[in-house]
Design a protein around this motif. Structure first.
Motif, PDB file in Angstrom:
ATOM      1  N   ASN A   6       0.585   3.489   1.816  1.00 54.74           N
ATOM      2  CA  ASN A   6       0.350   3.348   0.382  1.00 54.74           C
ATOM      3  C   ASN A   6      -1.130   3.544   0.100  1.00 54.74           C
ATOM      4  OD1 ASN A   6       0.711   2.748  -2.356  1.00 54.74           O
ATOM      5  ND2 ASN A   6       0.310   0.570  -2.016  1.00 54.74           N
ATOM      6  N   TRP A  14      -5.498   3.572  -8.465  1.00 55.43           N
ATOM      7  CA  TRP A  14      -4.097   3.161  -8.364  1.00 55.43           C
ATOM      8  C   TRP A  14      -3.718   2.865  -6.913  1.00 55.43           C
ATOM      9  CZ3 TRP A  14      -0.303   3.414 -12.477  1.00 55.43           C
ATOM     10  CH2 TRP A  14      -0.869   3.716 -13.727  1.00 55.43           C
ATOM     11  N   SER A  15      -3.352   1.608  -6.668  1.00 60.02           N
ATOM     12  CA  SER A  15      -2.877   1.220  -5.333  1.00 60.02           C
ATOM     13  C   SER A  15      -1.415   0.800  -5.374  1.00 60.02           C
ATOM     14  CB  SER A  15      -3.727   0.063  -4.796  1.00 60.02           C
ATOM     15  OG  SER A  15      -3.679  -1.045  -5.686  1.00 60.02           O
ATOM     16  N   MET A  16      -0.761   0.968  -6.538  1.00 55.61           N
ATOM     17  CA  MET A  16       0.648   0.606  -6.668  1.00 55.61           C
ATOM     18  C   MET A  16       1.505   1.478  -5.757  1.00 55.61           C
ATOM     19  SD  MET A  16       3.019   0.738 -10.126  1.00 55.61           S
ATOM     20  CE  MET A  16       1.775  -0.156 -11.055  1.00 55.61           C
ATOM     21  N   SER A  17       2.462   0.870  -5.067  1.00 59.90           N
ATOM     22  CA  SER A  17       3.338   1.633  -4.181  1.00 59.90           C
ATOM     23  C   SER A  17       4.271   2.521  -5.002  1.00 59.90           C
ATOM     24  CB  SER A  17       4.167   0.691  -3.307  1.00 59.90           C
ATOM     25  OG  SER A  17       5.130   0.005  -4.088  1.00 59.90           O
ATOM     26  N   TYR A  33       2.679  10.187  -7.555  1.00 58.84           N
ATOM     27  CA  TYR A  33       3.557   9.617  -8.577  1.00 58.84           C
ATOM     28  C   TYR A  33       4.380  10.625  -9.386  1.00 58.84           C
ATOM     29  CZ  TYR A  33       0.775   5.370  -7.842  1.00 58.84           C
ATOM     30  OH  TYR A  33       0.149   4.281  -7.295  1.00 58.84           O
ATOM     31  N   LYS A  65       7.316   0.479  -6.279  1.00 56.31           N
ATOM     32  CA  LYS A  65       7.031  -0.358  -7.448  1.00 56.31           C
ATOM     33  C   LYS A  65       6.881   0.507  -8.693  1.00 56.31           C
ATOM     34  CE  LYS A  65       3.909  -3.966  -9.150  1.00 56.31           C
ATOM     35  NZ  LYS A  65       2.693  -4.778  -8.858  1.00 56.31           N
ATOM     36  N   PHE A  66       6.202   1.644  -8.556  1.00 59.59           N
ATOM     37  CA  PHE A  66       6.052   2.566  -9.680  1.00 59.59           C
ATOM     38  C   PHE A  66       7.420   3.053 -10.144  1.00 59.59           C
ATOM     39  CE2 PHE A  66       5.398   6.787 -11.515  1.00 59.59           C
ATOM     40  CZ  PHE A  66       4.342   6.565 -12.374  1.00 59.59           C
TER      41      PHE A  66
END
Length: 867
Positions: free
Chosen positions: A315, A326-329, A801, A332-333
């Motif tokens: 990630n 942005w470090s959101m997986s 993303y 989760k996104f």
């Protein structure tokens, strides 16, 4: 399990193979040194920009690039430039750097003066040999593999068959409903993950050994290969056999009333025949449509992105717009985007349907006919700058997050160019179009009413010429007339395009296909594909022998001929062979365009045109020709996309073969069983049908069968026919492609010409009737924002993303739509208010306000006995 990666040593091993490889020791590309100083000193930020590469991919490529020699890089870049110089998916900036590298002799005479350029070319060479030349592929497809990862497991097959049957049942049962409810491949892919993880937790590690391979109920963690194999099985099963349409129109009394068509043996034979011909042709054509790296198959990238969201172990944090980090997986996104779309889709789909067809200009003056014709989103041309707030409408024709911007732009250009042509024809009353709706796909009679096809048939379903002469020839709307002309143009254009732009690749494919039957040449074939990392990784698995596919083809043709010959179809078995021959002519050129652009040129009109000419007067025979000429080709392309999915994820080809064959066999019985039940429902396919089973697709299929098979194309497009002028589309398609080919030769460095795809542009004009430009335009700004702004400025963010967002929105709409249907629509619960009633109201209904009105007792066009 150890990760099987394509490290420098692996590539070196491939390069040291004794003969034939693109990268080999004789080419001199490899130089075994500790590290290239120029590579180490290269400006990483400039290289990232020039080569359209993320930081992580750059770091991985630099290690391999340091071992490349200048002459070896020159040789490789020459091949790359030849292959990708007219490839619209290949970044223009990289091509310009390659040209600068190859065309400047000083680079090779005084390399010390060009350190940055040489370093970038070595890095690009490393990217191409150790990854993909396309950033969108690198974003979701791994260039590593673990051949020991379990794939064809017991739990994968159990889950895969279960979801295949479930998808087949839902799609098959509600296919005849208006509107239909259907499950896309993203839904079972989404649901398979928690089921697979549940099996991982509750099943014991017990099993058996067969042929030296242990098969356990729980071989370990549920992994991405098992997940993708399940997805392929479900994807195979989402569409009913096209031959079911033939059964419907044969059996029902309001159509041809042939009760014998309900024979189970007849249904299963023709269904298996059309399905398995598609599989066999996909396998035979995989050297043209699956193995080449330029065959990207954009649709498959969204599927892989969703798969990666569930199974990604890394990630990395990435820089995003507006100076965010942005470090959101990905998972989760996906969850957040899925939930947001699930909630939002209730509004345009159920609560406020005016948000879907946001024809605000028509609402201001609902009785203004000209305004409705030009701007109406429901039945007009849809010229509206703000036409919708419904993601389903935005993606209805093309998904702007999935397809490259050049594909979206070319399609939009095709619609924009033809819009004034349609309007001019309508207001000039060409072929009586002013008496009809401007943008309808239905046939009409000389009185301006829907064409009553049953009024020209005898009790056998064959045309009665006297009834036809007393009634009317069929007429088409202005938009539908333009669509037919463009269909004729695009068929000649796609063959011309393949011959001019991809003749070398096609000849290489034929050479490899022939050599695959020569044992002495098989090693040469394998080495010839060493340039692409995914081909190299797939060498770890046994290939499917060519004869497997040929036996499948022979079997499928045989059962199709048996069904047509044994049962009273009054059709020659020659339609099977004619149809397959037509498919063989078009499958490669159409497939190459589809694989590169995500745009499919369908052969339905050509199959109807040729089939109707061969078997004029016999609608059933035309339907069989259409099934074998058009549907088998469409199946072959869909199955080729699945083969590319497996190729990207590194699923063994033999596992993929059975994952396509077995679910298709099982679900064919499911689909036929559904038809056997539904044909006995009272009033089915009539206005009084229960559960809104009005059968819109079947009614359209019957109309096409009579018009093309019974009336026949000769009366409409033959000498003296109403629409014979539209046949000019055939030479027009050749001329347009030839002009762009010559323009590319004259201005080879023009980015504008390079990004114009004449076939895709013409294909955009096919989107009319009943769709309009309001269903095409919304995709353009979204695609521009994603592919031109975000991808160019924030490649890492886009790579992480973009495709996940597309998958999340699609899955959110599908699940939300299913719940809305079963919870509300199925029980007849409606939400009646202005926001829903406004859709298609006033002159936007398509029938209330024709441009010209016939007086009572009059008609347009020739009268009885004059046609």
């Amino acid at each position: 399990m150890a990760e099987h990666a394509e490290k420098r040593s692996d590539v070196a091993a491939a390069q040291h193979e004794p003969s034939g490889g693109v990268l080999n020791e004789k080419a001199g590309i490899h130089e075994m040194v500790d590290f290239d100083v120029a590579i180490a000193a290269a400006d990483d930020e400039k290289a990232e920009h020039d080569l359209n590469v993320t930081e992580d991919d750059l770091l991985e490529a630099k290690e391999l690039a340091a071992t490349f020699t200048l002459e070896g890089t020159r040789s490789l870049m020459t091949q790359v430039y030849k292959l990708h110089s007219r490839d619209p998916n290949f970044p223009q900036t990289i091509l310009e750097r390659i040209e600068e590298f190859l065309q400047n002799e000083d680079v090779f005479d005084n390399p010390e003066k060009h350190d940055q350029l040489i370093a970038e070319m070595k890095i690009e060479a490393a990217l191409i040999t150790n990854n993909s030349p396309y950033a969108e592929v690198r974003a979701v497809v791994s260039n590593h593999d673990d051949p020991d990862m379990p794939c064809s497991t017991i739990r994968a097959w159990v889950i895969g068959i279960f979801f295949s049957v479930a998808v087949a049942f839902i799609n098959g049962f509600f296919e005849i409903r208006q509107p239909a409810i259907s499950v896309t491949a993203n839904v079972p892919q989404l649901l398979a993950y928690p089921v697979g993880k549940l099996f991982e937790k509750i099943l014991p590690d017990v099993g058996f050994t067969l042929f030296g391979v242990r098969h356990s109920l729980n071989p370990g963690p549920f992994n991405r290969k098992e997940h993708m194999l399940i997805t392929i099985m479900a994807s195979i099963s989402k569409s009913s056999p096209y031959t079911n349409y033939i059964i419907w129109i044969q059996y029902l009394p309001q159509f041809f009333n042939q009760s014998w068509a309900l024979s189970f043996g007849y249904q299963i034979l023709i269904a298996l025949s059309t399905n398995f011909i598609g599989y066999s042709l996909a396998g035979i054509c995989r050297r043209f449509l699956v193995y080449p790296s330029y065959c990207v198959w954009p649709q498959s990238l969204v599927t892989i992105a969703l798969n990666s969201a569930f199974h990604s172990d890394t990630n990395p944090a990435v820089a995003g717009p507006f100076r965010t980090f942005w470090s959101m997986s990905r998972l989760k996104f996906f969850t957040i985007a899925f939930a947001a779309m699930f909630v939002w889709f209730w509004f345009p789909n159920y609560i406020f349907q005016g948000l879907a067809y946001f024809s605000w200009m028509v609402w201001i003056a609902p009785d203004n006919a000209k305004l409705a014709v030009i701007t109406g989103g429901f039945s007009g041309l849809g010229l509206n700058p703000l036409p919708t707030f419904d993601w389903n409408i935005v993606t209805y024709l093309w998904d702007p997050l999935m397809l490259p911007f050049f594909s979206i732009a070319n399609n939009f250009a095709g619609m924009a160019i033809t819009l004034p042509v349609i309007a001019a024809m309508y207001y000039s009353n060409v072929w009586g179009g002013a008496y009809l709706p401007i943008n309808s796909n239905k046939p009409y009679d000389r009185f301006g009413k829907r064409y009553n096809v049953t009024s020209i048939l005898d009790d056998r379903g064959i045309m009665d010429i006297e009834k036809y002469k007393a009634y009317s020839p069929p007429y088409l709307s202005s938009a539908n007339t333009v669509v037919y002309m463009i269909f004729f143009a695009v068929y000649s254009a796609v063959v011309t395009y393949a011959a001019l732009f991809h003749r070398t690749e096609i000849m290489m494919g034929f050479r490899d296909l022939i050599n695959s039957f020569r044992p002495s040449k098989r090693k040469e074939i394998e080495e010839g594909r060493v340039l692409d990392v995914h081909n190299r990784l797939m060498k770890a698995y046994k290939e499917v022998p060519e004869w497997w596919y040929f036996i499948t083809l022979v079997f499928a043709v045989a059962v199709g001929c048996a069904a047509i010959a044994v049962y009273p179809t009054y059709t020659s078995v020659a339609v099977v062979f004619y149809g397959v021959i037509m498919c063989l002519i078009f499958v490669v050129p159409v497939g190459i365009v589809y694989a590169m652009t995500g745009v499919e040129v369908t052969l339905n009109v050509l199959a109807e045109f040729i089939g109707g000419s061969f078997v004029e007067g016999n609608a059933l025979a035309m339907c069989f020709f259409k099934s074998y000429g058009y549907v088998t080709c469409a199946h072959a392309l869909a199955f080729s996309n699945d083969l590319k999915l497996a190729h990207y994820v590194k699923i063994a080809p033999r596992f993929t073969f059975f994952a396509q064959m077995v679910p298709s066999l099982v679900t064919t019985f499911v689909y036929i069983g559904i038809v056997q039940f539904q044909v006995h429902l009272k009033d089915v396919c009539t206005p009084d049908a229960p559960f809104r089973f009005f059968c819109p697709g079947i009614n359209t299929f019957f109309t096409a069968a009579v018009l093309w098979g019974t009336v026949g194309p000769k009366r409409l497009w033959g000498v003296g026919g109403t629409y014979s002028t539209t046949l000019l589309g055939f030479p027009l398609g050749v001329v347009i492609v030839l002009l762009f080919w010559l323009a590319g030769k004259k201005w080879p460095k023009s980015a504008f010409i390079r990004n114009i795809h004449p076939v895709v542009m013409m294909n955009g004009g096919l989107s009319w009737a009943p769709y309009n430009i309001s269903q095409m335009w919304p995709a353009v700004p979204v695609a521009a924002f994603s592919w031109l702004f975000v991808r160019k400025r924030f490649l890492g963010f886009w790579s992480k993303y973009n495709f996940v967002l597309s998958a999340a929105f699609s899955a959110g709409m599908a699940i939300s739509g299913l719940i809305q249907f079963f919870a509300l629509a199925y029980n007849g619960t409606e939400f009646n208010w202005w926001g829903n009633a406004i859709v298609g109201s006033g002159c936007d209904d398509g029938v209330s306000c024709p441009h010209m009105v016939l007086a009572n007792g009059t008609y347009f066009g020739p009268g009885p006995g004059e046609f």
